[in-house]
Design a protein around this motif. Structure first.
Motif, PDB file in Angstrom:
ATOM      1  N   ILE A  75      80.879  38.817  29.302  1.00 20.59           N
ATOM      2  CA  ILE A  75      80.430  39.954  28.786  1.00 20.59           C
ATOM      3  C   ILE A  75      79.168  40.636  29.732  1.00 20.59           C
ATOM      4  O   ILE A  75      79.060  41.799  29.691  1.00 20.59           O
ATOM      5  N   PHE A  76      78.254  39.705  30.570  1.00 20.41           N
ATOM      6  CA  PHE A  76      77.431  40.426  31.386  1.00 20.41           C
ATOM      7  C   PHE A  76      77.924  41.060  32.753  1.00 20.41           C
ATOM      8  O   PHE A  76      77.538  41.868  33.197  1.00 20.41           O
ATOM      9  N   ARG A  77      79.261  40.253  32.923  1.00 20.97           N
ATOM     10  CA  ARG A  77      79.884  40.995  34.039  1.00 20.97           C
ATOM     11  C   ARG A  77      80.282  42.541  33.477  1.00 20.97           C
ATOM     12  O   ARG A  77      80.296  43.306  34.154  1.00 20.97           O
ATOM     13  N   TRP A  78      80.792  42.633  32.321  1.00 24.22           N
ATOM     14  CA  TRP A  78      81.468  43.831  31.866  1.00 24.22           C
ATOM     15  C   TRP A  78      79.853  44.824  31.673  1.00 24.22           C
ATOM     16  O   TRP A  78      80.007  46.001  31.926  1.00 24.22           O
ATOM     17  N   LEU A  79      79.136  44.187  31.186  1.00 21.35           N
ATOM     18  CA  LEU A  79      77.545  45.043  31.076  1.00 21.35           C
ATOM     19  C   LEU A  79      77.030  45.371  32.316  1.00 21.35           C
ATOM     20  O   LEU A  79      76.638  46.417  32.390  1.00 21.35           O
ATOM     21  N   HIS A  80      77.323  44.662  33.360  1.00 23.05           N
ATOM     22  CA  HIS A  80      76.806  45.058  34.755  1.00 23.05           C
ATOM     23  C   HIS A  80      77.711  46.211  35.059  1.00 23.05           C
ATOM     24  O   HIS A  80      77.243  47.062  35.836  1.00 23.05           O
ATOM     25  N   MET A  81      79.081  46.246  34.918  1.00 29.00           N
ATOM     26  CA  MET A  81      80.057  47.453  35.328  1.00 29.00           C
ATOM     27  C   MET A  81      79.560  48.776  34.422  1.00 29.00           C
ATOM     28  O   MET A  81      79.554  49.510  35.046  1.00 29.00           O
ATOM     29  N   LEU A  82      79.184  48.473  33.194  1.00 29.28           N
ATOM     30  CA  LEU A  82      78.768  49.728  32.421  1.00 29.28           C
ATOM     31  C   LEU A  82      77.504  50.150  32.801  1.00 29.28           C
ATOM     32  O   LEU A  82      77.502  51.726  32.834  1.00 29.28           O
ATOM     33  N   THR A  83      76.415  49.395  33.033  1.00 26.93           N
ATOM     34  CA  THR A  83      75.311  50.020  33.408  1.00 26.93           C
ATOM     35  C   THR A  83      75.449  50.588  34.925  1.00 26.93           C
ATOM     36  O   THR A  83      74.642  51.561  35.182  1.00 26.93           O
ATOM     37  N   GLY A  84      76.262  50.103  35.846  1.00 24.69           N
ATOM     38  CA  GLY A  84      76.411  50.621  36.899  1.00 24.69           C
ATOM     39  C   GLY A  84      77.380  51.996  37.116  1.00 24.69           C
ATOM     40  O   GLY A  84      76.977  52.795  37.758  1.00 24.69           O
ATOM     41  N   ALA A  85      78.367  52.115  36.027  1.00 26.82           N
ATOM     42  CA  ALA A  85      78.780  53.338  35.926  1.00 26.82           C
ATOM     43  C   ALA A  85      77.587  54.327  35.418  1.00 26.82           C
ATOM     44  O   ALA A  85      78.005  55.347  35.824  1.00 26.82           O
ATOM     45  N   LEU A  86      76.933  53.867  34.465  1.00 26.19           N
ATOM     46  CA  LEU A  86      76.008  54.884  33.849  1.00 26.19           C
ATOM     47  C   LEU A  86      75.192  55.572  35.003  1.00 26.19           C
ATOM     48  O   LEU A  86      74.539  56.464  34.987  1.00 26.19           O
ATOM     49  N   THR A  87      74.790  54.530  36.049  1.00 23.81           N
ATOM     50  CA  THR A  87      73.923  54.998  37.199  1.00 23.81           C
ATOM     51  C   THR A  87      74.802  55.962  37.982  1.00 23.81           C
ATOM     52  O   THR A  87      74.130  56.947  38.256  1.00 23.81           O
ATOM     53  N   VAL A  88      75.919  55.741  38.224  1.00 21.10           N
ATOM     54  CA  VAL A  88      76.637  56.684  39.059  1.00 21.10           C
ATOM     55  C   VAL A  88      76.897  57.897  38.276  1.00 21.10           C
ATOM     56  O   VAL A  88      76.750  58.949  38.645  1.00 21.10           O
ATOM     57  N   GLY A  89      77.021  58.007  36.918  1.00 18.53           N
ATOM     58  CA  GLY A  89      77.182  59.176  36.029  1.00 18.53           C
ATOM     59  C   GLY A  89      75.952  59.800  36.017  1.00 18.53           C
ATOM     60  O   GLY A  89      76.008  61.112  36.117  1.00 18.53           O
ATOM     61  N   GLY A  90      74.875  59.096  36.075  1.00 20.87           N
ATOM     62  CA  GLY A  90      73.553  60.054  35.995  1.00 20.87           C
ATOM     63  C   GLY A  90      73.393  60.606  37.316  1.00 20.87           C
ATOM     64  O   GLY A  90      72.811  61.735  37.386  1.00 20.87           O
ATOM     65  N   PHE A  91      73.674  59.932  38.463  1.00 25.68           N
ATOM     66  CA  PHE A  91      73.631  60.365  39.578  1.00 25.68           C
ATOM     67  C   PHE A  91      74.453  61.751  39.953  1.00 25.68           C
ATOM     68  O   PHE A  91      74.084  63.011  40.230  1.00 25.68           O
ATOM     69  N   PHE A  92      75.569  61.695  39.321  1.00 30.19           N
ATOM     70  CA  PHE A  92      76.571  62.636  39.295  1.00 30.19           C
ATOM     71  C   PHE A  92      76.174  64.168  38.468  1.00 30.19           C
ATOM     72  O   PHE A  92      76.223  65.059  38.952  1.00 30.19           O
ATOM     73  N   LEU A  93      75.648  63.637  37.474  1.00 30.98           N
ATOM     74  CA  LEU A  93      75.289  64.787  36.525  1.00 30.98           C
ATOM     75  C   LEU A  93      73.940  65.619  36.989  1.00 30.98           C
ATOM     76  O   LEU A  93      73.931  66.814  37.069  1.00 30.98           O
TER      77      LEU A  93
END
Length: 346
Positions: A174-192
């Motif tokens: 679950i924390f492996r997945w959450l780390h991926m999820l928050t990492g994706a949000l980081t890149v998404g915020g960067f891209f936005l």
């Protein structure tokens, strides 16, 4: 003979880490972009020009994510095929559901991009696409975590051969997945933020999400590290700790560079951060598999012509993508300037 590698292990590992980093970059823009779009609540909602531009771009980002995801999966299969296949069999129906969910998400993203029925319908299509991507990400986290646990594979398959088994130990993934999820949000915020850098509202939202996402990714990553248990000590003595350190420092450096609008250098630092994390995760897999599977023991029967062809195609593809991104952001900048001029005239 399936017990040989077509290239030295170091080369296969290098290409796996490189291509997986590229996949995560595209996935972050897509999955993280969807999360950022809903979290940002831009003025005007989905009618906001930057939101509309992002929605129009999602099908292309989906194509990039899928295309860039093929190579790292194949490189992982070359080395870890035995443990990956057996884990996929244990969770067979979920694994087979991945391409179905991906195609559903792809269709929904196209529907959102081209629908003429207003923002409410766009929101529905985007939420359906997001649900499909969440299913894919959770399945991957569970199956790849199970692949690192051959004994658990035996136990779960002996108890249930239906192919309907996710890794029951949720804490293991679950924390492996959450780390991926928050990492994706980081890149998404960067891209936005990059996409709407001439719009103060979009820039502010992107900046906030990028900063918060970086912090959340650090926290979930540290918790995931602590859940490694007996694997933590040997990991700390491996090369993975250096990759992890570089990844953390690069991600930290990316934030102030972003806030200063040094977007290119911030993107480079963010990319190095992702690559450091990817390699650290690769080392964790090797450490966890010790005593069960040794990648270094696999023989090598080089097929250099095939790898040379791959290298040439990869360089051409990356060059083409770089050119397309350059054209896209130039066009985006002109579009934003024109829109601002029209607003002033109005």
């Amino acid at each position: 003979d399936y017990d040989v590698l077509p290239a030295p292990l170091w080369l296969v590992t290098l290409l796996h880490v490189l291509t997986l980093t590229l996949h995560f970059a595209a996935m972050g823009c897509l999955f993280g972009g969807l999360l950022a779009l809903f979290a940002a609540r831009l003025p005007g909602g989905l009618e906001n020009p930057n939101a509309r531009r992002l929605v129009k771009l999602f099908p292309t980002l989906m194509a990039a994510t899928v295309t860039l995801g093929v190579a790292p999966l194949l490189f992982a299969q070359l080395v870890y095929g035995k443990v990956l296949y057996s884990a996929a069999i244990v969770s067979g129906w979920f694994w087979l559901g991945v391409p179905m969910a991906a195609m559903l998400a792809y269709a929904c993203l196209y529907a959102a991009a081209f629908t003429k029925r207003g923002p409410a319908r766009v929101r529905v299509w985007l939420l359906l696409a997001l649900a499909g991507l969440v299913f894919v990400s959770v399945t991957y986290s569970s199956v790849f975590s199970l692949a690192e646990r051959p004994e658990a594979q035996k136990t779960h398959y002996a108890g249930d051969t239906s192919g309907m088994v996710w890794l029951p130990d949720v804490g293991a993934w679950i924390f492996r997945w959450l780390h991926m999820l928050t990492g994706a949000l980081t890149v998404g915020g960067f891209f936005l933020g990059v996409l709407g850098r001439k719009d103060e509202a979009a820039w502010a939202k992107g900046k906030l999400l990028f900063t918060l996402g970086t912090g959340a990714a650090f926290v979930t990553g540290m918790i995931y590290l602590l859940t490694l248990g007996d694997v933590l000590a040997p990991f700390m003595r491996s090369a993975g700790i250096y990759s992890l350190t570089v990844g953390i420092l690069a991600a930290v450096v990316a934030v102030p560079l972003y806030l200063m609008r040094k977007l290119v250098w911030s993107g480079v630092a963010l990319g190095l951060g992702v690559m450091g994390m990817v390699h650290a995760r690769h080392v964790v897999r090797d450490v966890r598999l010790e005593g069960h599977f040794d990648a270094k023991a696999i023989g090598v029967d080089p097929q250099w012509a095939v790898f040379a062809l791959f290298a040439v195609c990869l360089v051409i593809a990356l060059g083409a993508v770089a050119w397309m991104l350059r054209v896209f952001f130039k066009t985006c900048l002109l579009y934003t300037s024109d829109a601002a001029d029209e607003g002033v005239e109005g």
